[in-house]
Write a protein that holds these residues in place. Structure first.
Motif, mmCIF file in Angstrom:
data_model
loop_
_atom_site.group_PDB
_atom_site.id
_atom_site.type_symbol
_atom_site.label_atom_id
_atom_site.label_comp_id
_atom_site.label_asym_id
_atom_site.label_seq_id
_atom_site.Cartn_x
_atom_site.Cartn_y
_atom_site.Cartn_z
ATOM 1 N N LEU A 1 0.827 -1.201 0.000
ATOM 2 C CA LEU A 1 0.000 0.000 0.000
ATOM 3 C C LEU A 1 0.866 1.257 0.000
ATOM 4 C CD1 LEU A 1 -2.599 -1.192 2.642
ATOM 5 C CD2 LEU A 1 -2.864 -1.151 0.160
ATOM 6 N N PHE A 2 1.954 1.207 0.760
ATOM 7 C CA PHE A 2 2.893 2.330 0.867
ATOM 8 C C PHE A 2 4.304 1.774 0.849
ATOM 9 C CE2 PHE A 2 -0.927 3.595 3.152
ATOM 10 C CZ PHE A 2 -1.199 4.837 2.598
ATOM 11 N N SER A 3 5.237 2.566 0.320
ATOM 12 C CA SER A 3 6.649 2.176 0.305
ATOM 13 C C SER A 3 7.510 3.387 0.640
ATOM 14 C CB SER A 3 7.055 1.632 -1.064
ATOM 15 O OG SER A 3 6.383 0.427 -1.337
ATOM 16 N N LYS B 1 14.686 -0.232 2.185
ATOM 17 C CA LYS B 1 13.446 -0.101 1.422
ATOM 18 C C LYS B 1 12.386 -0.830 2.226
ATOM 19 C CE LYS B 1 11.241 -0.932 -3.038
ATOM 20 N NZ LYS B 1 9.961 -0.709 -2.441
ATOM 21 N N SER B 2 11.290 -0.144 2.484
ATOM 22 C CA SER B 2 10.239 -0.721 3.318
ATOM 23 C C SER B 2 8.902 -0.658 2.596
ATOM 24 C CB SER B 2 10.144 0.028 4.648
ATOM 25 O OG SER B 2 11.390 -0.037 5.310
ATOM 26 N N ASP B 3 8.203 -1.774 2.614
ATOM 27 C CA ASP B 3 6.886 -1.882 1.998
ATOM 28 C C ASP B 3 5.864 -2.185 3.088
ATOM 29 O OD1 ASP B 3 7.860 -1.562 -0.654
ATOM 30 O OD2 ASP B 3 8.480 -3.663 -0.666
ATOM 31 N N PHE B 4 4.794 -1.399 3.107
ATOM 32 C CA PHE B 4 3.741 -1.541 4.113
ATOM 33 C C PHE B 4 2.513 -2.198 3.494
ATOM 34 C CE2 PHE B 4 6.579 1.408 5.973
ATOM 35 C CZ PHE B 4 6.402 1.327 7.345
ATOM 36 N N TYR B 5 2.070 -3.279 4.130
ATOM 37 C CA TYR B 5 0.889 -4.012 3.726
ATOM 38 C C TYR B 5 -0.164 -3.875 4.827
ATOM 39 C CZ TYR B 5 4.290 -6.091 0.556
ATOM 40 O OH TYR B 5 5.257 -6.275 -0.390
ATOM 41 N N VAL B 6 -1.347 -4.393 4.604
ATOM 42 C CA VAL B 6 -2.426 -4.293 5.583
ATOM 43 C C VAL B 6 -2.044 -4.956 6.906
ATOM 44 C CG1 VAL B 6 -4.793 -5.009 6.101
ATOM 45 C CG2 VAL B 6 -4.233 -4.146 3.830
ATOM 46 N N ASP B 7 -1.428 -6.134 6.858
ATOM 47 C CA ASP B 7 -1.175 -6.910 8.072
ATOM 48 C C ASP B 7 0.275 -6.899 8.560
ATOM 49 O OD1 ASP B 7 -0.327 -8.270 5.821
ATOM 50 O OD2 ASP B 7 -0.794 -10.249 6.648
ATOM 51 N N ARG B 8 1.206 -6.287 7.818
ATOM 52 C CA ARG B 8 2.621 -6.304 8.167
ATOM 53 C C ARG B 8 3.368 -5.308 7.312
ATOM 54 N NH1 ARG B 8 1.924 -9.135 3.924
ATOM 55 N NH2 ARG B 8 3.507 -10.042 2.613
ATOM 56 N N VAL C 1 13.096 4.818 11.186
ATOM 57 C CA VAL C 1 12.617 6.041 10.545
ATOM 58 C C VAL C 1 12.278 5.756 9.089
ATOM 59 C CG1 VAL C 1 13.858 7.659 12.020
ATOM 60 C CG2 VAL C 1 14.943 6.849 9.955
ATOM 61 N N TYR C 2 11.344 6.563 8.586
ATOM 62 C CA TYR C 2 10.907 6.443 7.200
ATOM 63 C C TYR C 2 10.836 7.839 6.615
ATOM 64 C CZ TYR C 2 10.066 1.813 8.800
ATOM 65 O OH TYR C 2 10.267 0.577 9.339
ATOM 66 N N ALA C 3 11.639 8.094 5.589
ATOM 67 C CA ALA C 3 11.745 9.417 4.983
ATOM 68 C C ALA C 3 10.478 9.751 4.205
ATOM 69 C CB ALA C 3 12.959 9.482 4.064
ATOM 70 N N LYS C 4 9.847 10.846 4.601
ATOM 71 C CA LYS C 4 8.603 11.261 3.940
ATOM 72 C C LYS C 4 8.814 11.577 2.465
ATOM 73 C CE LYS C 4 6.266 13.305 7.917
ATOM 74 N NZ LYS C 4 5.717 14.563 8.452
ATOM 75 N N LEU D 1 8.209 8.587 0.134
ATOM 76 C CA LEU D 1 6.931 7.874 0.239
ATOM 77 C C LEU D 1 6.278 7.707 -1.136
ATOM 78 C CD1 LEU D 1 4.484 6.751 1.838
ATOM 79 C CD2 LEU D 1 3.745 9.120 2.148
ATOM 80 N N THR D 2 5.895 6.456 -1.418
ATOM 81 C CA THR D 2 5.111 6.183 -2.627
ATOM 82 C C THR D 2 3.866 5.406 -2.214
ATOM 83 O OG1 THR D 2 6.321 4.134 -3.088
ATOM 84 C CG2 THR D 2 7.124 6.133 -4.171
ATOM 85 N N GLY D 3 2.820 5.528 -2.988
ATOM 86 C CA GLY D 3 1.579 4.826 -2.716
ATOM 87 C C GLY D 3 0.519 5.702 -2.083
ATOM 88 N N GLY D 4 0.870 6.926 -1.772
ATOM 89 C CA GLY D 4 -0.090 7.842 -1.155
ATOM 90 C C GLY D 4 0.614 9.039 -0.565
ATOM 91 N N THR D 5 -0.132 9.817 0.165
ATOM 92 C CA THR D 5 0.406 11.025 0.782
ATOM 93 C C THR D 5 0.805 10.736 2.227
ATOM 94 O OG1 THR D 5 -1.729 11.745 1.631
ATOM 95 C CG2 THR D 5 -1.147 12.448 -0.625
ATOM 96 N N ALA D 6 1.511 11.674 2.827
ATOM 97 C CA ALA D 6 1.885 11.547 4.234
ATOM 98 C C ALA D 6 0.638 11.449 5.116
ATOM 99 C CB ALA D 6 2.755 12.724 4.663
ATOM 100 N N GLU D 7 -0.385 12.205 4.787
ATOM 101 C CA GLU D 7 -1.627 12.164 5.557
ATOM 102 C C GLU D 7 -2.286 10.782 5.456
ATOM 103 O OE1 GLU D 7 -0.893 14.640 3.310
ATOM 104 O OE2 GLU D 7 -0.307 16.072 4.873
ATOM 105 N N GLN D 8 -2.285 10.207 4.272
ATOM 106 C CA GLN D 8 -2.864 8.882 4.087
ATOM 107 C C GLN D 8 -2.072 7.823 4.853
ATOM 108 O OE1 GLN D 8 -2.707 8.938 -0.198
ATOM 109 N NE2 GLN D 8 -4.936 9.201 -0.374
#
Length: 167
Positions: A4-6, A93-100, A138-141, A144-151
């Motif tokens: 969802l986000f990377s 590189k970090s990828d965010f999913y719904v459950d992990r 830490v995750y550099a804003k 961010l890909t896949g959406g906005t910082a607010e999302q």
């Protein structure tokens, strides 16, 4: 499954300073407050001593060192933490999913679960996930890909049940 986000984050002086500041202002808040009170008392007593007893190079040096430690605490802590990082761990590189979420470095890939996160923090450049008094990521804003910082903020708050603290 697509993330969802990377993020792609370089663990450099700025990242480590942000982590140190986030730890100090969240999970280390009480200890930090006590340390600052003591340090300011030392600076105050030392300064009074300098005016009452006259210029003493040792007292002046002690006051300057303690004052420098107070003013540059996050940079100093970040510097020493950076010295402990293993080779191959300076870029993630970090990828965010719904459950992990999954973090990959030159050293390997690690899967993390949201229930292990103790505190969430954010500054102008980073999101900081805190796992305890001495561990954070830490995750550099700006990466961010896949959406906005607010999302992403809404997503991480929903998945952890925690509120992001602005530092």
């Amino acid at each position: 499954m697509e993330p969802l986000f990377s993020f792609e984050t370089d663990y450099d002086k700025a990242a480590f300073s942000s982590m140190a500041r986030a730890l100090r202002k969240t999970v280390r808040k009480k200890h930090s407050r006590r340390s600052h009170i003591f340090a300011w008392a030392v600076v105050g007593v030392g300064t009074i001593f300098l005016f009452v007893e006259g210029m003493n190079i040792m007292t002046l040096a002690a006051v300057v060192v303690v004052l420098g430690a107070i003013l540059f605490e996050d940079r100093i802590n970040g510097h020493f933490a950076m010295k402990k990082i293993l080779p191959g761990m300076t870029h993630a590189k970090s990828d965010f999913y719904v459950d992990r979420y999954v973090s990959s470095t030159e050293m390997g890939t690690t899967e993390w679960h949201y229930d292990k996160i103790e505190t969430l923090a954010e500054d102008k450049n980073y999101f900081i996930l805190i796992f305890g008094r001495n561990h954070a990521q830490v995750y550099a804003k700006n990466s961010l890909t896949g959406g906005t910082a607010e999302q992403f903020r809404g997503f991480i708050e929903e998945n952890t049940g925690l509120k992001v603290q602005e530092i």
